[in-house]
Write an enzyme that holds these catalytic residues in place. Structure first.
Site, PDB file in Angstrom:
ATOM      1  N   ASP A  89       0.866  -1.180   0.000  1.00 45.71           N
ATOM      2  CA  ASP A  89       0.000   0.000   0.000  1.00 45.71           C
ATOM      3  C   ASP A  89       0.902   1.229   0.000  1.00 45.71           C
ATOM      4  O   ASP A  89       1.457   1.604   1.033  1.00 45.71           O
ATOM      5  CB  ASP A  89      -0.906   0.013   1.234  1.00 45.71           C
ATOM      6  N   LYS A 152      -6.671   3.483  -3.477  1.00 46.57           N
ATOM      7  CA  LYS A 152      -7.083   3.474  -2.067  1.00 46.57           C
ATOM      8  C   LYS A 152      -7.303   4.905  -1.605  1.00 46.57           C
ATOM      9  O   LYS A 152      -6.530   5.802  -1.943  1.00 46.57           O
ATOM     10  CB  LYS A 152      -5.991   2.776  -1.242  1.00 46.57           C
ATOM     11  N   LYS A 181     -10.060   0.459  -2.665  1.00 49.14           N
ATOM     12  CA  LYS A 181     -10.001   0.192  -1.221  1.00 49.14           C
ATOM     13  C   LYS A 181     -10.388   1.439  -0.445  1.00 49.14           C
ATOM     14  O   LYS A 181      -9.841   2.518  -0.670  1.00 49.14           O
ATOM     15  CB  LYS A 181      -8.590  -0.265  -0.819  1.00 49.14           C
TER      16      LYS A 181
END
Length: 222
Positions: A89, A152, A181
Site C-alpha cells: 500500500d 485506495k 479500497k
C-alpha cells in the site's frame, strides 16, 4: 456476504509492539480476514505468524506522506517483499499531483509496480481528503495507467478518511478492471457495507473484529 474477506486488518500506529502485532495476526487467523496491514518493521514478524494460513501480509510504503524519493519507495518495496509482504500500500507524491506533474506520478507508481511485479500487488493511496474532485479523478487515472492493482482512499493519518462519495468517484474513474479500497474511519458494519455498495472491493480497518461481530449478530437466527 462474508465481510471478513474484504478486510485488511490494519495496525499502523508508531507504538505498535510485537504483542500488538501478534494480537492482530491471531485475530486475522481466527476471523478469516483477507490480510493484515502493517508497517515495514513488522512485516517479517507478521509473516512468521501467518505462514501456512490464507491471511496475506500487506505493508505500507512511502507512508504516510508519500513525500520521499521514488528510489526510497523502490528500496522499501523490495525490502518488505523480501521479508514476506504480498501486498504493497504505497502513498503517491501528493505535491507532484497538485503541481500537475503527471509524468512524475506515473514514474513513482510504475517503479513500485515494476519492482513488485509477480511478487506483490500494489495499492495506490491517493489521500483523497487533500485533493479536489479533479485531482482525485486524475490520481486514479494515473494509478491505473501506471499498472496499479488498486486505488485506495486514505492513509488514515491525514485530515479525513474514506467517504462513500469518494469510493463512488474512484470506482467510476477506474472502471471494473482494478480494485478500490476504502480506508480511514471505517469502524462499523453499516459503514463498511456502504463502502462496498459504492464500489469498494477491499476495506482497511482497525475495528475489524467489531465489524465482523456486527455481521454475525445480524445473521444470527437466520
Amino acid at each position: 456476504m462474508n465481510i471478513a474477506k474484504y478486510i485488511d486488518h490494519t495496525l499502523l500506529k508508531a507504538d505498535a509492539t510485537k504483542q500488538d502485532i501478534k494480537k492482530i495476526c491471531d485475530e486475522a487467523r481466527e476471523q478469516g480476514f483477507y490480510s493484515v496491514c502493517v508497517n515495514g518493521a513488522n512485516v517479517a514478524y507478521a509473516h512468521s505468524l501467518l505462514t501456512g494460513t490464507d491471511v496475506k501480509v500487506a505493508a505500507v510504503v512511502g507512508f504516510p506522506l508519500g513525500a520521499m524519493t521514488t528510489e526510497a519507495k523502490v528500496f522499501e518495496t523490495s525490502d518488505v517483499i523480501a521479508k514476506g509482504a504480498q501486498e504493497i500500500d504505497m502513498v503517491i507524491n501528493i505535491a507532484a499531483l497538485k503541481e500537475g506533474n503527471d509524468a512524475e506520478i506515473i514514474k513513482d507508481i510504475k517503479a513500485v509496480v515494476d519492482i513488485a511485479n509477480g511478487k506483490a500487488i500494489v495499492k495506490v493511496i491517493i489521500e483523497a481528503c487533500l485533493l479536489s474532485q479533479e485531482e482525485k479523478i486524475r490520481a486514479c487515472q494515473l494509478a491505473k495507467e501506471a499498472g496499479a492493482h488498486f486505488v485506495k482512499t486514505s492513509t488514515g493519518f491525514s485530515t479525513g478518511g474514506a467517504t462513500v462519495e469518494d469510493i463512488k468517484l474512484m470506482r467510476e474513474t477506474v472502471g471494473p478492471e482494478i480494485g478500490v479500497k476504502g480506508s480511514g474511519g471505517i469502524r462499523d458494519l453499516k459503514t463498511a457495507l456502504a463502502m462496498i455498495e459504492a464500489g469498494a472491493t477491499r476495506i482497511g480497518a482497525s475495528a475489524s473484529v467489531s465489524i465482523v461481530n456486527d455481521e454475525k449478530d445480524n445473521t444470527a437466527g437466520y
